[in-house]
Motif scaffolding. Structure first.
Motif, PDB file in Angstrom:
ATOM      1  N   LEU A 197      13.965  11.802   1.276  1.00  0.00           N
ATOM      2  CA  LEU A 197      12.993  10.857   1.806  1.00  0.00           C
ATOM      3  C   LEU A 197      11.863  10.749   0.782  1.00  0.00           C
ATOM      4  O   LEU A 197      11.336  11.758   0.314  1.00  0.00           O
ATOM      5  CB  LEU A 197      12.432  11.355   3.138  1.00  0.00           C
ATOM      6  CG  LEU A 197      11.343  10.505   3.776  1.00  0.00           C
ATOM      7  CD1 LEU A 197      11.905   9.166   4.232  1.00  0.00           C
ATOM      8  CD2 LEU A 197      10.714  11.246   4.947  1.00  0.00           C
ATOM      9  N   VAL A 198      11.486   9.522   0.438  1.00  0.00           N
ATOM     10  CA  VAL A 198      10.463   9.293  -0.578  1.00  0.00           C
ATOM     11  C   VAL A 198       9.323   8.476   0.030  1.00  0.00           C
ATOM     12  O   VAL A 198       9.556   7.520   0.777  1.00  0.00           O
ATOM     13  CB  VAL A 198      11.053   8.532  -1.792  1.00  0.00           C
ATOM     14  CG1 VAL A 198       9.965   8.225  -2.806  1.00  0.00           C
ATOM     15  CG2 VAL A 198      12.174   9.330  -2.433  1.00  0.00           C
ATOM     16  N   THR A 219       1.178  14.277   8.004  1.00  0.00           N
ATOM     17  CA  THR A 219       1.853  13.460   9.018  1.00  0.00           C
ATOM     18  C   THR A 219       3.353  13.417   8.755  1.00  0.00           C
ATOM     19  O   THR A 219       4.162  13.581   9.676  1.00  0.00           O
ATOM     20  CB  THR A 219       1.263  12.034   9.040  1.00  0.00           C
ATOM     21  OG1 THR A 219      -0.120  12.108   9.404  1.00  0.00           O
ATOM     22  CG2 THR A 219       2.009  11.137  10.022  1.00  0.00           C
ATOM     23  N   VAL A 220       3.733  13.254   7.481  1.00  0.00           N
ATOM     24  CA  VAL A 220       5.166  13.248   7.144  1.00  0.00           C
ATOM     25  C   VAL A 220       5.786  14.611   7.459  1.00  0.00           C
ATOM     26  O   VAL A 220       6.895  14.677   7.995  1.00  0.00           O
ATOM     27  CB  VAL A 220       5.408  12.841   5.676  1.00  0.00           C
ATOM     28  CG1 VAL A 220       6.880  12.969   5.313  1.00  0.00           C
ATOM     29  CG2 VAL A 220       4.927  11.414   5.426  1.00  0.00           C
ATOM     30  N   LEU A 221       5.086  15.703   7.147  1.00  0.00           N
ATOM     31  CA  LEU A 221       5.617  17.041   7.477  1.00  0.00           C
ATOM     32  C   LEU A 221       5.896  17.144   8.974  1.00  0.00           C
ATOM     33  O   LEU A 221       6.924  17.688   9.379  1.00  0.00           O
ATOM     34  CB  LEU A 221       4.634  18.139   7.061  1.00  0.00           C
ATOM     35  CG  LEU A 221       4.414  18.394   5.580  1.00  0.00           C
ATOM     36  CD1 LEU A 221       3.516  19.612   5.386  1.00  0.00           C
ATOM     37  CD2 LEU A 221       5.721  18.577   4.833  1.00  0.00           C
ATOM     38  N   LEU A 224       5.436  11.673  -2.288  1.00  0.00           N
ATOM     39  CA  LEU A 224       6.186  12.766  -1.669  1.00  0.00           C
ATOM     40  C   LEU A 224       7.680  12.535  -1.839  1.00  0.00           C
ATOM     41  O   LEU A 224       8.159  11.417  -1.665  1.00  0.00           O
ATOM     42  CB  LEU A 224       5.864  12.845  -0.165  1.00  0.00           C
ATOM     43  CG  LEU A 224       6.607  13.901   0.643  1.00  0.00           C
ATOM     44  CD1 LEU A 224       6.067  15.295   0.316  1.00  0.00           C
ATOM     45  CD2 LEU A 224       6.473  13.624   2.127  1.00  0.00           C
ATOM     46  N   ILE A 225       8.383  13.606  -2.175  1.00  0.00           N
ATOM     47  CA  ILE A 225       9.845  13.627  -2.103  1.00  0.00           C
ATOM     48  C   ILE A 225      10.189  14.817  -1.225  1.00  0.00           C
ATOM     49  O   ILE A 225       9.805  15.952  -1.516  1.00  0.00           O
ATOM     50  CB  ILE A 225      10.517  13.770  -3.483  1.00  0.00           C
ATOM     51  CG1 ILE A 225      10.131  12.608  -4.393  1.00  0.00           C
ATOM     52  CG2 ILE A 225      12.044  13.855  -3.321  1.00  0.00           C
ATOM     53  CD1 ILE A 225      10.627  12.755  -5.819  1.00  0.00           C
ATOM     54  N   TYR A 226      10.892  14.534  -0.142  1.00  0.00           N
ATOM     55  CA  TYR A 226      11.266  15.572   0.808  1.00  0.00           C
ATOM     56  C   TYR A 226      12.785  15.619   0.915  1.00  0.00           C
ATOM     57  O   TYR A 226      13.422  14.610   1.195  1.00  0.00           O
ATOM     58  CB  TYR A 226      10.650  15.297   2.187  1.00  0.00           C
ATOM     59  CG  TYR A 226      10.998  16.346   3.202  1.00  0.00           C
ATOM     60  CD1 TYR A 226      10.337  17.574   3.196  1.00  0.00           C
ATOM     61  CD2 TYR A 226      11.995  16.143   4.144  1.00  0.00           C
ATOM     62  CE1 TYR A 226      10.660  18.557   4.113  1.00  0.00           C
ATOM     63  CE2 TYR A 226      12.319  17.113   5.064  1.00  0.00           C
ATOM     64  CZ  TYR A 226      11.662  18.320   5.049  1.00  0.00           C
ATOM     65  OH  TYR A 226      11.982  19.295   5.955  1.00  0.00           O
ATOM     66  N   ILE A 233       0.852  -1.197   0.000  1.00  0.00           N
ATOM     67  CA  ILE A 233       0.000   0.000   0.000  1.00  0.00           C
ATOM     68  C   ILE A 233       0.887   1.246   0.000  1.00  0.00           C
ATOM     69  O   ILE A 233       0.705   2.142  -0.811  1.00  0.00           O
ATOM     70  CB  ILE A 233      -0.936   0.026   1.228  1.00  0.00           C
ATOM     71  CG1 ILE A 233      -1.680  -1.295   1.413  1.00  0.00           C
ATOM     72  CG2 ILE A 233      -1.878   1.221   1.162  1.00  0.00           C
ATOM     73  CD1 ILE A 233      -2.669  -1.629   0.334  1.00  0.00           C
ATOM     74  N   TYR A 234       1.829   1.286   0.932  1.00  0.00           N
ATOM     75  CA  TYR A 234       2.773   2.404   1.030  1.00  0.00           C
ATOM     76  C   TYR A 234       4.186   1.855   1.149  1.00  0.00           C
ATOM     77  O   TYR A 234       4.401   0.810   1.751  1.00  0.00           O
ATOM     78  CB  TYR A 234       2.506   3.251   2.290  1.00  0.00           C
ATOM     79  CG  TYR A 234       1.422   4.277   2.131  1.00  0.00           C
ATOM     80  CD1 TYR A 234       1.692   5.524   1.565  1.00  0.00           C
ATOM     81  CD2 TYR A 234       0.126   4.007   2.540  1.00  0.00           C
ATOM     82  CE1 TYR A 234       0.692   6.473   1.431  1.00  0.00           C
ATOM     83  CE2 TYR A 234      -0.878   4.953   2.407  1.00  0.00           C
ATOM     84  CZ  TYR A 234      -0.591   6.178   1.857  1.00  0.00           C
ATOM     85  OH  TYR A 234      -1.571   7.116   1.712  1.00  0.00           O
ATOM     86  N   SER A 235       5.111   2.604   0.605  1.00  0.00           N
ATOM     87  CA  SER A 235       6.525   2.324   0.854  1.00  0.00           C
ATOM     88  C   SER A 235       7.220   3.651   1.104  1.00  0.00           C
ATOM     89  O   SER A 235       6.840   4.690   0.573  1.00  0.00           O
ATOM     90  CB  SER A 235       7.163   1.566  -0.309  1.00  0.00           C
ATOM     91  OG  SER A 235       6.959   2.238  -1.523  1.00  0.00           O
ATOM     92  N   MET A 236       8.240   3.598   1.962  1.00  0.00           N
ATOM     93  CA  MET A 236       9.006   4.786   2.336  1.00  0.00           C
ATOM     94  C   MET A 236      10.471   4.399   2.330  1.00  0.00           C
ATOM     95  O   MET A 236      10.836   3.345   2.846  1.00  0.00           O
ATOM     96  CB  MET A 236       8.577   5.256   3.735  1.00  0.00           C
ATOM     97  CG  MET A 236       9.238   6.536   4.206  1.00  0.00           C
ATOM     98  SD  MET A 236       8.763   6.988   5.912  1.00  0.00           S
ATOM     99  CE  MET A 236       7.027   7.342   5.758  1.00  0.00           C
TER     100      MET A 236
END
Length: 169
Positions: A46-47, A81-83, A56-58, A35-38
Motif C-alpha cells: 500500500l502506497v 491514521t493509515v497505521l 508511506l509504503i506499507y 494533494i494525496y494519492s493512495m
C-alpha cells in the motif's frame, strides 16, 4: 503506549474507497491539484503519496512499514491514521522529535534508554540545560507519562511544549 492521535477523515475515506470498492488508485484533490494519492503498488504494498513526496509504503503481507516521510504534525497524523486503518500494532506510532523529524516509535527496552529522569529533573531545576535538552527531556517524560506525576509546574511546561509542537504525545 496506545496510539491516540487525530484521525484524518479524508485518509479514512480514501482507504475505504480503495479497499471496499476494489479500486487500484484513489486521489484526494482540491482545485484540480492532487494533494494525496493512495494505491496498491503490488498485491502486498500500500502506497501513500503527498503531492510529489512518497509518504508511506506499507507491506500488507509482512505488516511492516518499509518507507515513510513527513515534516509536519498533519503528516504525522496522516501516517498514524493509515497505521490504524491497516491494523498495525497499537504499541507503535509516528511521533515528531524536537527537530520536526517524524519517526516510528514503539515499545522500548528500559535497559536501552540512557535517559535518567532524576538527573534530568535535577539539572532542569538548577537551570543547567539547553533548550534542546529541555525539549528532549520533557519528550521522554511525556513518553513515559512520568510528567503527570511531577506536579503542576511540569505539567504546564509539558503542555506548553506540546502546544508549540516541539513535543508530541
Amino acid at each position: 503506549m496506545q496510539r491516540q492521535t487525530k484521525t484524518v477523515k479524508f485518509i479514512v475515506n480514501m482507504y475505504q474507497d480503495l479497499t471496499e470498492n476494489n479500486k487500484r488508485k484513489v486521489i484526494f484533490e482540491r482545485n484540480k491539484i492532487v494533494i494525496y494519492s493512495m494505491w496498491y503498488r503490488s498485491v502486498n504494498e500500500l502506497v501513500l503519496q503527498h503531492f510529489d513526496e512518497l509518504t508511506l509504503i506499507y507491506n500488507l503481507k509482512d505488516k511492516d512499514v518499509s518507507h515513510f516521510a513527513g515534516y509536519s504534525v498533519s503528516d504525522k497524523n496522516t501516517l498514524n491514521t493509515v497505521l490504524d486503518l491497516v491494523g498495525y500494532d497499537q504499541n507503535y506510532m509516528f511521533r515528531m522529535n524536537p527537530y520536526n523529524e517524524i519517526y516510528l516509535d514503539g515499545p522500548r527496552n528500559e535497559i536501552e534508554s540512557n535517559f535518567n529522569d532524576i538527573d534530568f529533573i535535577a539539572a532542569y531545576e538548577k537551570g543547567e540545560l539547553s533548550e534542546i535538552e529541555i525539549i528532549e527531556g520533557f519528550q521522554e517524560l511525556i513518553n513515559s507519562e512520568e510528567v503527570f506525576k511531577l506536579g503542576n509546574d511540569y505539567i504546564k511546561k509539558a503542555n506548553e511544549l506540546l502546544r508549540k509542537g516541539v513535543c508530541s504525545r
